[in-house]
Every structure is written in structure tokens, then in C-alpha cells.
Write a protein that holds these residues in place. Sequence first.
Motif, mmCIF file in Angstrom:
data_model
loop_
_atom_site.group_PDB
_atom_site.id
_atom_site.type_symbol
_atom_site.label_atom_id
_atom_site.label_comp_id
_atom_site.label_asym_id
_atom_site.label_seq_id
_atom_site.Cartn_x
_atom_site.Cartn_y
_atom_site.Cartn_z
ATOM 1 N N UNK A 167 0.853 -1.186 0.000
ATOM 2 C CA UNK A 167 0.000 0.000 0.000
ATOM 3 C C UNK A 167 0.891 1.238 0.000
ATOM 4 N N UNK A 168 0.631 2.166 -0.910
ATOM 5 C CA UNK A 168 1.376 3.413 -0.950
ATOM 6 C C UNK A 168 0.782 4.410 0.037
ATOM 7 N N UNK A 169 1.646 5.152 0.711
ATOM 8 C CA UNK A 169 1.206 6.201 1.628
ATOM 9 C C UNK A 169 1.626 7.559 1.063
ATOM 10 N N UNK A 170 1.025 8.656 1.522
ATOM 11 C CA UNK A 170 1.268 9.964 0.895
ATOM 12 C C UNK A 170 2.689 10.486 1.078
ATOM 13 N N UNK A 171 3.142 11.269 0.090
ATOM 14 C CA UNK A 171 4.391 12.012 0.210
ATOM 15 C C UNK A 171 4.160 13.402 0.794
ATOM 16 N N UNK A 172 2.955 13.912 0.699
ATOM 17 C CA UNK A 172 2.604 15.192 1.305
ATOM 18 C C UNK A 172 1.778 14.915 2.537
ATOM 19 N N UNK A 173 2.313 15.248 3.705
ATOM 20 C CA UNK A 173 1.647 14.895 4.945
ATOM 21 C C UNK A 173 1.783 16.029 5.963
ATOM 22 N N UNK A 174 1.222 15.810 7.131
ATOM 23 C CA UNK A 174 1.317 16.772 8.235
ATOM 24 C C UNK A 174 2.712 16.705 8.842
ATOM 25 N N UNK A 175 3.237 17.857 9.212
ATOM 26 C CA UNK A 175 4.555 17.890 9.845
ATOM 27 C C UNK A 175 4.453 17.349 11.267
ATOM 28 N N UNK A 176 5.142 16.237 11.519
ATOM 29 C CA UNK A 176 5.192 15.639 12.854
ATOM 30 C C UNK A 176 6.647 15.288 13.154
ATOM 31 N N UNK A 177 7.469 16.263 13.508
ATOM 32 C CA UNK A 177 8.905 16.032 13.679
ATOM 33 C C UNK A 177 9.196 14.850 14.597
ATOM 34 N N UNK A 178 10.124 14.006 14.164
ATOM 35 C CA UNK A 178 10.470 12.805 14.923
ATOM 36 C C UNK A 178 11.964 12.759 15.205
#
Length: 589
Positions: A167-178
Amino acid sequence: MDFNKRTHNCGELREKNIGENVVLNGWVDNRRDLGGVIFIDLRDRYGITQVVFEPTYNSSAHETGKELRTEYVISIEGKVRKRPEGTENPVIATGEVDVMVDKVIILNSSLTTPFQIKDNIDVSEELRLKYRYLDLRRERMKNNILTRHKVYGIVRNYFNNNNFVEIETPYLMKSTPEGARDFLVPSRLHKGKFYALPQSPQTYKQILMVAGFDRYYQIVKCFRDEDLRADRQPEFTQIDVEMSFVHEEDIFSTVEGLMKEIFKKIKNVDLQLPLPRLTFDEAMEKYGSDKPDLRFNLEMVTLNEIFNNSEFRVFKDTLETGGIITALLAKGCGNYTRNQLDVLTDYVKKLGAGGLIWMRVKENGLEAPVAKFLSENEKSAIIDKLNAENGDLVFIISGKKLKALSIMGALRLEMARRLDLINNNEQPNMLWVTDFPLFEWDDETQRYYAMHHPFTSPKLEDLELVKTDPSKARARAYDLVLNGNEIAGGSIRIHNSALQSKMFNALGISQKEAEEKFGFLLEAFKYGAPPHGGIAFGLDRMVMLLTGNSSIRDVIAFPKTTSGLSLMDGSPSDVSKEQLRELHLKVRE
């Protein structure tokens, strides 16, 4: 210009093809003019075939053959013959035959290349990256990319055959610094808002578990805006895996099955399963690293018990502050000169050690600058504990536990290099490291951070420690280590909102901040999230090790430099004021 479609590739012809009329297309790899007869090594990605331009065989083709130079692109038509006796070339697969040329078409000429298209050439990496399309023509680079391609196929086949869903997941997402900086993407449609490129698909794959896709995988690009080195790139590739209703053992067996297939099909090596395991504490105390290289036997030994009642101030202070005294035995190195020992002392000091204690093992005991501060019982105990013999050398470092162990681990690797103990051709050394600390303390910010990420589950028996003594809480986390390199890491995840909130509290993340950054995930957990866990492989690093390279740039088709530049296309680059205006941005001088 028109040309005929090839009948064979340049690595295909054999003695069975003798007498056939063939068409070959490719690049001129090498040109030799031997008194009128011209020999061309014609190359494509499949191999090399020698083609022959002989004036008495076909004068027209021979005249065109005189024009050919290295890296010209040509199409030839001719007849396969057996090479004359004594001219066979066993180095190449087509070495028993060559092709007598009847017709040649020059499809494209070439400038003189800035470096030879050969392996083992002395050329700077900057030049290779600028002309990457030429660098990729070299045999070694071509094989790196083809090995990577094979790994992709093995991975997909393995997971597909084991009921996983890609399953592909998005390249544009919410910023959630890790931990690292996000790459931010400004939104044209939503003024002042930004997407982030994913550092990993962590939150998405957990949500896929909530959605009921109990076995997910993806070969995915990830992005981190961090300082680079040989094994880091701003964009890198992960094999991302997540599973529902699993314990650690399920993850281990699934991953080990994949690694067995990869090593068999890529290296023709039968990996012995199950893989050995070390806890984080064991790995650090014995090898000074959470990614220990066990291709050699140098093992560190903790000496705390020997010095419980020591009067030596350095050791006494270390033990009183909860530190560690760790030792390493270098067999047969008792003849090291003072200059050599000073070099090693400087080496550990640069890593942050206060100093390095060394002791030569002699027939009558230990010889060392600090020997006068130790009792005879302590010196005898050191020899016994390390099984030291006459002619050996003992190193000792003391201090804060993890720092002292890490520095001794670095010295362990340095001594292995000096003693030539690392054999890259032996059976690959792979193991699991488990039971990592859940948190790590940062002196600068005076707070705890998640050692892996904030969604990692604590061990069930350590749940209370998350609140009462975070420093002692262990994680249900695990890393896969190959020859001293971490190639995969993962954990069993937190799957309920209450425990996730406790984790955020321990990390000093307020409820408001948690909602802002991870609210969508916490909300999903409220709708029947299953127990789940997973792992992510660093595919670039794994292929680097499989191909015997020392930099992941050599296994990526179009990598960036250590400063994040693409020398071939000139990115990052300036953009027009109009583009910036559309994105509601202004560049500060």
C-alpha cells in the motif's frame, strides 16, 4: 537514421550461434586497430561482444569502422564466427566467438569522456556525480543498480507470498517532527500552510492496522533534512513493514525468512536461523555498541566488582557516581611503543574520554603508569578476569556508563582494524539487539526523548516505570544488525490512547501539543486499534553491504553529495519571483 532492431544483446552470443547473421546495438567500449583489422568491444548492460572490421571481408564497413571512437553508439550487422585459435577471451561470457561486420551505422558520436568508463579508475567522486550517466556505465556501478533491482524483486515476492498487501502512503503529509528536521512544502492553495515530506510512514502504517490491513509492506522513499555522511542521504529508501495481532517473535521470524531469501539469492549464502540475540545492555557492556560487529572476538569486560573497595581516586569516583570501569584485552600487543599508546590515548580523548589507562602484561604482573595506585590483589584480579597472558595489553576506560562503553567500543573497532581482524569475505554476521531503553536523557534540554519514536510500547513489566523512573523503562524495540551496521529497526507499538498519553507525558509533550501533532492517530486509536508492530529496513544501507561498498551513494542511481547537492542537475536551485509569489513566500537576503 534508421537501424534494425537487435537480434541479440551483447552478452548473449555463444558457440551455438556460429554462422548466424545477427544485429547488435551498443556502445564502443574499446577500439584496437591492428594493422588494418579493427577490433571493437561492443558493450551494453548485458555484456561485451567483440566485433571485427576487416577490409578483405567488407571494405565499406571497414571504412566506417575507422571513424569509431570510445562511447560512440552504433548498430552492426554481421556473421558470428568462432574466434581463431589462441585468441579466445575467457574473461567474458562471449569470449569464444566474435562477429564479422557486414554493415555498421553510427547512431551517435561521443565527446571524449571526462574519465574512462572503467572500474578501479582514479577519479574524484565529485566528477563521478556530475557525470553520473557515465559513471553508471561502469561495470561495478551497473552491477550495484542491478543488485538493488534484484533485492526489490525478492522483497516483493516474499511479502506477496506471505499474504502482505503493498500500500502506498502519501508524500505530502502533516509535519510531525520525529528527531530530524522535516522537509517542508508550502501550499499554494492554503496561504501560510505547509505539507511535510515523510521522515517515515510511521503514523500511516499504524492507521492501516486500525483500518484492518493486518499485513502491510511498502518500498518507500523517506526524507530527512539532516547533516549527511557516507551512509546518509536527504532522501532514502525503506522497506516498511507492519503487522497486526503479533508479538516480537512473529516479527523476528518474518524478517529472518526474508533475510534468508535475500542472502541465498544475492550472495548464495545459507543464513543460519534463528539469528542470535543480544539485549541492549549485553551489547553495550560486551561490545560498546548497540550495533555490534561480531566478525571478531574482541570482547569488553566490566571490572566494577574488582574495584569496589579501591583507593584509586579515578575508579572510586566512577563507582560512587554510578559509572562503569570497562576493559579490553589486546592479545600480543604488549610490545606497543609509548608513541603508539599515546596515539590511541589521543584517539579516545577526541571521542570524549578523560584518558586511557593501559597496562602491559608481564611475567611478574602488570606494568603501567597507574600500577602504583592499585593493590596486588586488584592487579591479579584484572589478569584473571581478562585471562591475560604475558605479552598482552590491557586498556581501561572509566566514567558515565553509556559514554565510557561507547568510547571503548570505538577503541575495540580501531584495534580490530589495526590487528586486521575483520574479514569481509566470511559468513555474514547478523543478529538482533533487543530490550532498548524506552527513553534517553538529553542534558542540554533537560528532558527525556524517545530512543526510537514516541509510539514504541514499553515492556509490559515496565509500565509503572514510565511514570516513576523513566530511565529504567525498557522498550519492546529491536534492531537487526549486519556486520556492525544497523540495517533495520522496529518495535511493538502502543495501540491504545491511554498508554499513548502516558508516553507523551513522560516525554514532556502536553495534551494540546499531542493533539496538534498526532491528534489524527490518537483519534484512530479510539475506534478499535489492534495490537500491532513492525519494522523498517534501510534498503540503501543493506544493498551497500550486500555489494561490498562503503557508501550508500554507490548504490543509489542519482544521489546527493554530503552537503545535499545534486551536481548533475544543479539542485537545489533558485526559483523565479513569480513562483515564490504564488506560494506566498519571500526569500530573506
